[in-house]
Design a protein around this motif. Structure first.
Motif: not given
Length: 393
Positions: A21-29, A105-111
């Motif tokens: 699992w990964a989360y997208k940070t505010a910086g897009g990482n 996606n825009d709703e879930h900043m994770s994958s």
């Protein structure tokens, strides 16, 4: 961890073998996470929801492989095509391998992705069924009325403890002023019972309410009216005085109670139609003297009673056959029934053969449908030349 999608099957929370699992940070990482609970084992789950799986967040892809207990591949592909693809009644123990993927996606900043490998033991959902064993049919009629004296077969799936099944009929089904209550017997996870009616069961609509584990299940039963005829029972006074008295009837009732107290958990009958007992099959090589429920007037005493079985005209010494497979639970003699045989067919159903001239089986014998259990005769309460065969539950 609260944001990780969870996979469920009914009340079962399925633990993945691998979870990335990964989360997208505010910086897009993307920032990896390993907080998901996983297992290296192939866990076994038990449930009643079949192959219904639900994620708390819908995956982008969800692929499933389903194998039988012996390794046969039953399904492989997208979960959307799984419904109805596997016969879970035939294959109740399954090996499941599943892979899911989620995209950010825009709703879930994770994958992420998840892999599962587990055993699923599928229990049948609890359901109750009624099969009517109706005798009131005319040849050629599509509709078969269920009339007093007929016996219904009850079955219930998804049962672990048959003793916990409760029953109530509204209005009450009765015989002799007592409520009729079926007793269920367990075979695997399916319970079976016979629900008898009698000549004095009132015609009408009945609501049958079964309870199990706090849930009620309702079925309906229609008992249609039946007019039972009458005839004179022409025996001599000497026979009546010797064989049909309060004492001889009490002795016979005690025999019936003794048989009824036995263990009926073994099923001996099959799906074929019951025989008549006076022929090996259901052909018409006999004639009926008096059917079930017919009022008999004993000529020398003027006593009236209703017949609990069927009497057939039959040449003395003719073979009498088991109406269905079973185990002989009585082979004895009483003053009232004469030489009598009782056969347990399972789940509380017993056939009775009265007035035999000869008994050809012994208590404990296992018989098949059509096996000879005795010879017709004139022992006990009978005028002779008859065969009496009845069923009790």
């Amino acid at each position: 961890e609260a944001y990780l999608p969870t996979l469920t099957n009914g009340e079962n929370v399925l633990v993945p073998n691998e979870y990335e699992w990964a989360y997208k940070t505010a910086g897009g990482n993307n920032m990896g996470s390993n907080v998901a609970k996983t297992t290296a084992e192939q866990v076994a789950y038990t449930g009643k929801n079949g192959l219904e799986f639900n994620f708390t967040r819908e995956p982008y892809t969800f692929n499933v492989d389903v194998k039988s207990a012996d390794g046969e591949l039953l399904y492989s592909g997208d979960y959307a095509g799984l419904a109805g693809a596997v016969d879970t009644k035939k294959h109740s123990v399954l090996e499941i391998a599943a892979n899911a993927q989620w995209l950010g996606n825009d709703e879930h900043m994770s994958s992420g992705t998840a892999k599962y490998s587990f055993i699923l033991n599928i229990e049948a959902a609890t359901e109750f069924f009624i099969t009517l064993g109706a005798s009131g049919a005319d040849v050629g009629n599509d509709y078969i009325p269920f009339i007093p004296g007929d016996i219904a077969m009850l079955s219930a799936t998804g049962i672990k403890d048959a003793s916990k099944i409760t029953f109530k009929s509204e209005p009450a089904l009765t015989h002799g002023g007592k409520e009729i209550t079926p007793k269920f017997y367990l075979d695997g996870t399916t319970a079976y019972a016979f629900l008898p009616t009698a000549y004095d069961t009132a015609a009408g609509e009945y609501s049958l309410i079964f309870g199990y584990e706090g849930v009620n299940y309702a079925l309906s039963l229609t008992v249609e009216a039946k007019k039972f005829g009458t005839n004179v029972y022409d025996v001599t006074k000497a026979v009546a005085d010797a064989t049909r008295t309060a004492e001889t009837l009490a002795t016979y009732d005690n025999l019936v109670k003794e048989v009824a107290s036995g263990d009926f958990s073994t099923c001996y009958f099959d799906s074929t139609a019951f025989g008549t007992g006076v022929s090996k099959s259901n052909d018409t090589g006999y004639s009926v003297k008096a059917g079930y429920g017919r009022t008999q007037t004993v000529k020398p005493t003027n006593e009236k009673f209703q017949l609990d079985g069927v009497e057939y005209y039959l040449k003395e010494g003719s073979d009498i056959y088991a109406v269905m497979g079973g185990k002989v639970v009585a082979a004895t003699t009483t003053a009232y029934a004469g030489n009598v045989v009782a056969v347990d067919h399972g789940y509380g159903l017993v056939s009775w053969y009265h007035n035999l001239s000869e008994i050809t089986v012994a208590k404990g014998d296992v018989v098949a449908k059509g096996d000879v259990v005795g010879k017709s005769g004139s022992t006990g309460f009978t005028k002779g030349g008859l065969a009496y065969i009845g069923l009790t539950v």
